[in-house]
Write a protein that holds these residues in place. Structure first.
Motif, mmCIF file in Angstrom:
data_model
loop_
_atom_site.group_PDB
_atom_site.id
_atom_site.type_symbol
_atom_site.label_atom_id
_atom_site.label_comp_id
_atom_site.label_asym_id
_atom_site.label_seq_id
_atom_site.Cartn_x
_atom_site.Cartn_y
_atom_site.Cartn_z
ATOM 1 N N THR A 93 97.313 22.138 95.324
ATOM 2 C CA THR A 93 97.999 21.324 93.992
ATOM 3 C C THR A 93 97.838 19.906 93.880
ATOM 4 O O THR A 93 98.178 19.418 92.877
ATOM 5 C CB THR A 93 99.440 21.919 94.071
ATOM 6 N N ASN A 114 92.610 28.582 96.088
ATOM 7 C CA ASN A 114 93.453 28.789 95.199
ATOM 8 C C ASN A 114 92.962 30.331 94.444
ATOM 9 O O ASN A 114 94.117 31.247 94.353
ATOM 10 C CB ASN A 114 93.793 27.895 93.880
ATOM 11 N N TYR A 156 92.162 23.163 88.862
ATOM 12 C CA TYR A 156 93.250 23.858 89.257
ATOM 13 C C TYR A 156 93.839 24.868 88.008
ATOM 14 O O TYR A 156 94.148 26.176 88.385
ATOM 15 C CB TYR A 156 94.421 22.933 89.394
#
Length: 251
Positions: A93, A114, A156
């Motif tokens: 993150t 992720n 992300y």
């Protein structure tokens, strides 16, 4: 903040990213509800926070690797139990880079951490449940960035959108077998709740609130929720602009 009451006695739960802020709360809440929890994280030292916790086992490893994903299920088998709930929480993150400056290697690393990790564990979970002729629940952590863009967090946001799409696919393809996949999209999660002027509720979100949402989504109380994204964000997703000073402008 008091815990929501759910009964997970006799159930086996895997929580990834278990050394982080949200991960620690997830492990504590599920174990507190009676589940046997396997806490997984690449950070072996960070997993020591669970040492001695009743009902909690730990496993360190990079979940973007197939051998580590296999090791998770080997550990479950060795413990004499199956799997009831998979909570995909692990994520990178911290990257803040303009899209024009992201190198391919960095992009691949974030996608692996992720999104690939979620695929590797989720596909093994659904195969296990399908072959066993039983249902199960997957709860994955998304973000407001899954449907709206952050500044300088393109990769992300792409991974979170991918997690939401994967959850919908699992719901559509495997829902008839009693397999459910849902997401939580929390905003501004911090250890100690504090005021936040950009959130309509006026405050940040606690890790325990995220964990309580996961308890709900994985429970029979949410039996008809499948392929759903729960926006646990104090109304942030509902707001047109996050800067209150701009609200007087018309669109």
């Amino acid at each position: 903040m008091s815990a929501v009451r759910f009964d997970y006695r006799g159930e086996r739960v895997v929580v990834t990213g278990a050394a982080g802020l949200i991960g620690r709360a997830l492990v504590a809440r599920f174990a507190g509800a009676g589940a046997r929890v396997l806490a997984v994280d690449v950070d072996a030292d960070g997993l020591k926070v669970h040492d001695g916790a009743p009902g909690v086992d730990v496993l360190a490893g990079d979940l973007a690797r197939e051998d580590v994903a296999d090791a998770v299920f080997e550990r479950l088998r060795a413990a004499g139990g199956g799997l009831d709930v998979l909570v995909n929480n692990a994520a990178m993150t911290e990257l803040r880079t303009p899209f024009a400056d992201i190198e391919a290697g960095v992009w691949d690393a974030v996608v692996a951490a992720n999104l690939r990790s979620v695929y590797l564990l989720s596909v093994r979970a659904v195969r296990y449940w399908r072959d066993a002729g039983r249902g199960g629940a997957i709860v994955s952590m998304s973000s407001p960035g899954g449907s709206r863009a952050h500044e300088d967090q393109s990769v992300y946001d792409v991974t979170k959108a991918g997690i939401e799409a994967l959850s919908r696919a699992i719901a559509v393809e495997l829902g008839g077998l009693g397999i459910r996949a849902n997401c939580i999209a929390p905003a501004s999660v911090v250890g100690a709740v504090r005021p936040a002027t950009d959130i309509p509720s006026g405050r940040t979100t606690s890790p325990e609130e995220v964990a309580d949402a996961a308890l709900f989504l994985a429970s029979p109380a949410a039996a008809q929720l499948n392929g759903h994204v729960l926006h646990l964000d104090g109304g942030l997703h509902a707001r047109l602009r996050t800067d209150p000073s701009q609200e007087q402008l018309r669109d």
